[in-house]
Motif scaffolding. Structure first.
Motif, short mmCIF file in Angstrom:
data_model
loop_
_atom_site.label_atom_id
_atom_site.label_comp_id
_atom_site.label_asym_id
_atom_site.label_seq_id
_atom_site.Cartn_x
_atom_site.Cartn_y
_atom_site.Cartn_z
N ASP A 181 0.86 -1.18 0.00
CA ASP A 181 0.00 0.00 0.00
C ASP A 181 0.89 1.24 0.00
OD1 ASP A 181 0.91 0.27 2.66
OD2 ASP A 181 -0.84 -0.78 3.47
N GLY A 182 0.37 2.36 0.46
CA GLY A 182 1.13 3.60 0.45
C GLY A 182 2.21 3.69 1.49
N THR A 183 2.34 2.68 2.33
CA THR A 183 3.33 2.70 3.41
C THR A 183 4.21 1.47 3.44
OG1 THR A 183 1.80 4.01 4.77
CG2 THR A 183 3.64 2.93 5.92
N PHE A 184 3.64 0.31 3.14
CA PHE A 184 4.35 -0.95 3.35
C PHE A 184 4.60 -1.71 2.05
CE2 PHE A 184 2.07 -0.15 7.34
CZ PHE A 184 3.13 -0.20 8.25
N MET A 185 5.68 -2.50 2.09
CA MET A 185 5.97 -3.44 1.02
C MET A 185 6.22 -4.81 1.64
SD MET A 185 9.94 -2.54 0.03
CE MET A 185 11.29 -2.82 1.21
N LEU A 186 6.10 -5.85 0.82
CA LEU A 186 6.43 -7.22 1.21
C LEU A 186 7.70 -7.61 0.47
CD1 LEU A 186 2.85 -8.71 0.70
CD2 LEU A 186 3.87 -8.07 2.88
N ILE A 187 8.66 -8.24 1.16
CA ILE A 187 9.92 -8.58 0.52
C ILE A 187 10.47 -9.90 1.04
CG2 ILE A 187 11.33 -7.30 2.20
CD1 ILE A 187 13.11 -6.43 -0.22
N VAL B 41 12.73 2.62 -4.55
CA VAL B 41 12.00 2.52 -5.82
C VAL B 41 10.53 2.84 -5.59
CG1 VAL B 41 11.15 0.94 -7.61
CG2 VAL B 41 13.57 0.89 -6.94
N TYR B 42 9.93 2.27 -4.55
CA TYR B 42 8.52 2.52 -4.28
C TYR B 42 8.26 3.97 -3.88
CZ TYR B 42 7.99 -2.54 -4.45
OH TYR B 42 7.99 -3.85 -4.86
N ARG B 43 9.21 4.58 -3.20
CA ARG B 43 9.07 5.98 -2.80
C ARG B 43 9.15 6.92 -4.00
NH1 ARG B 43 10.33 8.19 2.17
NH2 ARG B 43 11.95 9.49 1.22
N SER B 44 10.02 6.59 -4.96
CA SER B 44 10.27 7.50 -6.08
C SER B 44 9.47 7.18 -7.34
CB SER B 44 11.77 7.51 -6.42
OG SER B 44 12.19 6.23 -6.84
N ARG B 45 8.98 5.94 -7.45
CA ARG B 45 8.27 5.52 -8.65
C ARG B 45 6.88 5.02 -8.24
NH1 ARG B 45 11.86 4.03 -12.96
NH2 ARG B 45 9.98 3.38 -14.07
N THR B 46 5.93 5.93 -8.15
CA THR B 46 4.62 5.58 -7.60
C THR B 46 3.85 4.60 -8.49
OG1 THR B 46 3.67 7.57 -8.62
CG2 THR B 46 4.42 7.74 -6.34
N GLU B 47 4.24 4.50 -9.78
CA GLU B 47 3.55 3.58 -10.68
C GLU B 47 4.04 2.14 -10.54
OE1 GLU B 47 7.25 4.43 -13.17
OE2 GLU B 47 6.16 5.28 -11.47
N ILE B 48 5.14 1.94 -9.84
CA ILE B 48 5.75 0.62 -9.72
C ILE B 48 5.20 -0.12 -8.49
CG2 ILE B 48 7.91 -0.64 -9.35
CD1 ILE B 48 7.51 0.62 -12.16
N ASN B 49 4.81 -1.37 -8.70
CA ASN B 49 4.23 -2.17 -7.61
C ASN B 49 4.98 -3.47 -7.37
OD1 ASN B 49 1.89 -0.48 -6.91
ND2 ASN B 49 1.21 -0.97 -8.98
#
Length: 224
Positions: free
Chosen positions: A39-45, A86-94
Motif C-alpha cells: 500500500d502507500g506505506t508498506f511493502m512485502l519482501i 523505488v517505491y518511494r520515487s516511482r509511484t507507478e511501480i508495484n
C-alpha cells in the motif's frame, strides 16, 4: 476478501515468483530478492539468507518503505532499501525483482549500456538499459546509483553485481527480467558477428511510451 487474505495472496505471489526465477536460472541459492508494494506505506519482501525453494508465507517480511522499519524477527533482504526507494520515487511501480542473471551480469561486468536492439526490449524496458555505477551491496550509494540508472526505464544493470527489474505488477517485473536476459544474450552473441545494430533511440522511446499507455489502458479495462 479480507486484508489478511490479500496480504497472504501477495506473499504467495512473491514465493511463486522466486520459484520461477530459480527454475529459469535467473537467481541461485539465496541471491537476489523480490518485493511487492502492499500500500502507500508498506511493502512485502523476501527475507535475508533464505533459500527460495524453502520459503513459506511467514518468511516474507513486511517493511515500511518510508522509515525502513520491519515487522517481526525475520530480517528483510539486505537490499531492502533499494526496493523501498523505488517505491518511494516511482509511484507507478508495484513490484521489484533484483537478480544475478548470467547474461545481464556479464554486460554489467563490462560496464556496457545495453542499446535498444530488440523490439520487445524497447517496448517493455525503454530506450536503453543503463549501468549503475558500482557501489558496495546494500550501501546507500548503490541505492542512489541504481535509482539514477532506472530513470525513465523499467530495468537497470548494476555494475559488477546484477540487474534490477520493475513492473506495475509482479508478472510484468518477471517478464522484464526475462526480456532483459534475452536482450543481453543477443547483445553478447552479436558481438561475434560484428556487433548488434541498435533501433533508433527515438523510435525505441516511442515504442516504450506506447506500450506503457496500452498496458495501462488494458489493465484498467480488465478491472472494470
Amino acid at each position: 476478501m479480507t486484508e489478511n487474505d490479500r496480504i497472504l495472496g501477495l506473499k504467495n505471489q512473491i514465493i511463486d515468483s522466486g520459484l520461477r526465477l530459480l527454475s529459469e536460472g535467473l537467481v541461485s541459492r539465496t541471491f537476489g530478492n523480490v518485493s511487492i508494494r502492499l500500500d502507500g506505506t508498506f511493502m512485502l519482501i523476501t527475507p535475508s539468507g533464505r533459500m527460495y525453494d524453502d520459503l513459506i508465507t511467514d518468511d516474507i517480511v513486511i517493511v515500511n518503505y518510508h522509515n525502513y522499519e520491519y515487522m517481526g524477527s525475520i530480517r528483510p533482504s539486505s537490499e531492502f532499501k533499494l526496493h523501498a526507494e523505488v517505491y518511494r520515487s516511482r509511484t507507478e511501480i508495484n513490484a521489484v525483482i533484483h537478480t544475478h542473471q548470467q547474461n545481464a551480469s556479464t554486460v554489467a561486468a563490462a560496464h556496457k549500456t545495453l542499446p535498444p536492439i530488440l523490439d520487445d526490449m524497447a517496448q517493455l524496458i525503454g530506450a536503453d538499459v543503463k549501468v549503475a555505477e558500482y557501489a558496495h551491496s546494500s550501501s546507500d550509494e548503490i541505492v542512489s546509483n541504481t535509482l539514477y540508472a532506472l530513470e525513465g526505464r523499467m530495468a537497470a544493470l548494476m555494475a559488477n553485481h546484477g540487474a534490477i527489474c520493475l513492473g506495475r505488477d509482479i508478472e510484468e517485473a518477471f517478464v522484464v527480467s526475462k526480456i532483459l536476459e534475452k536482450a543481453c544474450k543477443a547483445y553478447i552473441e552479436a558481438s561475434f558477428l560484428g556487433g548488434a545494430k541498435s533501433i533508433d533511440k527515438f523510435d525505441a522511446q516511442k515504442m516504450h511510451e506506447e506500450y506503457l499507455k496500452k498496458y495501462s489502458a488494458e489493465a484498467e479495462e480488465n478491472r472494470t
